[in-house]
Structure formats: structure tokens, C-alpha cells
Enzyme design. Structure first.
Site, PDB file in Angstrom:
ATOM      1  N   ASP A  89       0.857  -1.183   0.000  1.00 58.49           N
ATOM      2  CA  ASP A  89       0.000   0.000   0.000  1.00 58.49           C
ATOM      3  C   ASP A  89       0.895   1.235   0.000  1.00 58.49           C
ATOM      4  O   ASP A  89       2.094   1.154   0.252  1.00 58.49           O
ATOM      5  CB  ASP A  89      -0.959  -0.017   1.185  1.00 58.49           C
ATOM      6  CG  ASP A  89      -0.253  -0.083   2.527  1.00 58.49           C
ATOM      7  OD1 ASP A  89       0.956   0.190   2.567  1.00 58.49           O
ATOM      8  OD2 ASP A  89      -0.901  -0.412   3.526  1.00 58.49           O
ATOM      9  N   ASP A 262      -7.623  -7.788   0.665  1.00 58.61           N
ATOM     10  CA  ASP A 262      -6.693  -7.942   1.792  1.00 58.61           C
ATOM     11  C   ASP A 262      -7.406  -7.491   3.050  1.00 58.61           C
ATOM     12  O   ASP A 262      -8.325  -6.674   2.988  1.00 58.61           O
ATOM     13  CB  ASP A 262      -5.427  -7.096   1.589  1.00 58.61           C
ATOM     14  CG  ASP A 262      -5.662  -5.639   2.004  1.00 58.61           C
ATOM     15  OD1 ASP A 262      -5.303  -5.269   3.135  1.00 58.61           O
ATOM     16  OD2 ASP A 262      -6.244  -4.868   1.197  1.00 58.61           O
TER      17      ASP A 262
END
Length: 371
Positions: A89, A262
Site C-alpha cells: 500500500d 486484503d
């Protein structure tokens, strides 16, 4: 990275992502390895659960141990000894989570480091460089995660800033051969979500993510976004729902055309003794498990279920033994991977509706309607 669409069943998609480091069959769930480790799991144990790809946290790894330490080993794969693909991320969500500790400007975000309190700056260029240093296989653009609730004016300003940062992220990504994903923002406002998607399409990315969900909104609000947004995304690119969620959320996302997920839920819940089984959630610290000699889940083939009883797991939990968290995590992650494998097979065979009906029936729940 290449993406191949292999089959569809309604809106649901069965696909395949191919990276130099390996193949990821979709729909896929990625365990979260915030600090370069999926908590309580050796890399070989992660692989044994069926996970093909994991997530690393740019923000936390940048602050500690720092990219110089990681680059000294090669990259994040070498540092943590995970041989498969890694998605990182951008740090945007973690910066958002700092609340009053951060200041957002056009250039980027200034904040007090949660590690040592030092003043730190991160913008799109810094995020792209850190992810390049980590050797990420999928790089996420730097964005602002729109808070919930946010009225239309607040959400518009946030979304437009994220689009400008998306352009800068694309430029800063440069010749990096890793895939770069855009992130659709806009809060709960359909017109803003559509404008965000149009802007990202104009810039051009290898895949697209849905951000700004699972940030405190009621579930029906999340489902409302998923009812229309995945279907507007390009069919030839992977679709990633960030930070979601419960097994039911994964099923509902897949039904609506999402390819990647996720969430910390399976690992965090494992450490709290909340274990996922076909009928729902089993709380292993409840006293009535003390004399239960049966496996945690007789339908599961994980190391935990094949070798240990509920009574033993209850004992470990009551004693605070770290082995309890490890065994619980092995099971929860395997449960998620078995769910994803079942969804993939059902889409391939054209039997998704029956699979979903059976999934909910085991939980004593009706199948939710598709919007």
C-alpha cells in the site's frame, strides 16, 4: 504483470495474474504483513495456507527499519524471505489514520512519526520511491482516504486531491517495471466515485482499487458502492477491494466482480481467539471448549485442524501461549484461502449461485440479494 480473464459467472470473475515472481489465481485474498511479517507466521507456513501473494505496509516499513536496511538485503522479498509477489500500500491509509497528528497540503502530508515523534513528510514521489526500494510487485498510488462520514463537498475536495496525486504517482513511478494500481475514492457519493474512475482511466493504470470502504460505514453503504462500481471498471484489468473483510464480505465482493482482497481480520481475530469455521465464528476461549477433544474444524485440512483439539487451543489461549496465536492464525488464513479456492472453482464451473447459497445456509442465513 499480466491479467487474464478465464471465466465469468454473472458479475463474478475467475482470472489469473502473472508476475515474474509467480502466478496469482483470482479471486485472491492477500494476508497482511504490516512490518515485513504476517504476524506469527513463518514464510513457509504462509505458503502452506495457500496464499499466493501478500501485502506489505509502505508507511511502517519506511519508518522502521527504513529502506536502507531493507535494500541492504536486496529488497523486501529478500529481507522477509517471501518468494512470491508482494503488493505494497502507498501509506495513504496509515497517514489518514493519524488524524490530528497530520497536516495535508497539495505537496503531501506532514506528520509526527508514531515511532519517535519526529516530523516527517510523505508525498506521491516519496511513496513511489519507497515502494521502488521495497521491490514491490504491485505499487499503489499515494492517495487520501476519504473519511466517513463525509458530505459531498468534503468528499469532492478529497477525491480531486487524490486524482492530482495519482498523476504525480504515475510520473514518479516512471520506468519501474512493477504494476501500478490507481485507487478510486469519492466516499459514498456515486457521482464522485464515477468521476474518480474516469480520471484514473484517463491517467492509465495497470489495475484499479476501491478505496475508502471499511472505514466505519454501515455494511449496506459498502454494498451500495459495490453494486455499481466494479462493473464500471475496465474488464481487462484486475479490481482490488482494499481492507475488506469478513468471509461474507469477500463473498459479496466476488459476486459483484472484485478480484483481489486484503484484510487484517483473519490474523487479528486469530490472536483474539476468534476462529472462522463454516458455520460462522468460534470463540475458542469460551469455557465449554475446555473438554472438547474434537478438531477445530473437521472440514479444514490445515496443520492446526489435523493435529490439535479445541481443548488444546482453548488451553493455549487461556495461558496466553504464543503457540495458540500461531495455530489460530494458520487456521484462519487457511479458512480464507479455502473460501477463495471454492469461489474460483464455482465461477469456473458456473455454479457460483449454488456455492453462495450453501455458504450462507451453513451460517443459518439467507442469501443476500444482488443489487
Amino acid at each position: 504483470m499480466s491479467f487474464e480473464l478465464l471465466a465469468t459467472d454473472g458479475k463474478a470473475r475467475r482470472g489469473r495474474l502473472t508476475f515474474p515472481r509467480g502466478v496469482v489465481e483470482t479471486p485472491a485474498f492477500m494476508p497482511v504483513g504490516t512490518y515485513g511479517t504476517v504476524k506469527g507466521m513463518l514464510p513457509r507456513d504462509i505458503e502452506a495456507t495457500g496464499a499466493q501473494m501478500i501485502l506489505g505496509n509502505t508507511f511502517h516499513l519506511w519508518l522502521r527499519p527504513g529502506t536502507e536496511v531493507i535494500k541492504g538485503h536486496g529488497d523486501l522479498h529478500d529481507f522477509m524471505q517471501w518468494k512470491g509477489p508482494i503488493l505494497t500500500d502507498s501509506g495513504g491509509f496509515q497517514v489518514f489514520s493519524l488524524g490530528a497528528m497530520r497536516k495535508i497540503k497539495e505537496e503531501g502530508v506532514t506528520f509526527a512519526s508514531p515511532v519517535d515523534g519526529a516530523k516527517v513528510f510523505m508525498g506521491p514521489e516519496e511513496s513511489m520511491q519507497v515502494q521502488r526500494d521495497l521491490g514491490s510487485d504491485v505499487v499503489m498510488i499515494f492517495d487520501e482516504c476519504t473519511p466517513y462520514p463525509a458530505d459531498e463537498d468534503v468528499a469532492r475536495v478529497s477525491m480531486e486531491l487524490s486524482l492530482r496525486w495519482a498523476k504525480r504517482s504515475k510520473v514518479a513511478h516512471g520506468e519501474n517495471t512493477a504494476a501500478l494500481f490507481g485507487i478510486v475514492q469519492g466516499g459514498m457519493h456515486e457521482n464522485l466515485r464515477k468521476r474518480s474512475l474516469e480520471g484514473l482511466d484517463e491517467i492509465g493504470f495497470d489495475g484499479l482499487a476501491i478505496g475508502g470502504l471499511s472505514v466505519g460505514e454501515p455494511k449496506h453503504e459498502m454494498i451500495k458502492v459495490l453494486d455499481y462500481l466494479p462493473g464500471l471498471m475496465p474488464a481487462d484489468k484486475p479490481r482490488y477491494l482494499m481492507g475488506v473483510g469478513k468471509p461474507e464480505d469477500l463473498v459479496e465482493g466476488v459476486r459483484r466482480g472484485v478480484d483481489m482482497f486484503d484484510c487484517v481480520m483473519p490474523t487479528r481475530n486469530a490472536r483474539n481467539g476468534h476462529l472462522f469455521i463454516d458455520t460462522g465464528v468460534l470463540k475458542i476461549r469460551n469455557a465449554f471448549h475446555r473438554h472438547d477433544n474434537t478438531p477445530l474444524d473437521p472440514t479444514c485440512d490445515c496443520y492446526t485442524c489435523k493435529n490439535f483439539s479445541r481443548a488444546y487451543l482453548h488451553h493455549l489461549d487461556k495461558c496466553g501461549e504464543m503457540l495458540g496465536s500461531m495455530l489460530n492464525t494458520i487456521h484462519n488464513l487457511r479458512h480464507y484461502q479455502l473460501l477463495m479456492a471454492g469461489l474460483r472453482e464455482a465461477i469456473q464451473q458456473g455454479t457460483l449461485a449454488a456455492f453462495v447459497d450453501a455458504f450462507y445456509a451453513k451460517r443459518g442465513l439467507p442469501t443476500p440479494p444482488l443489487g
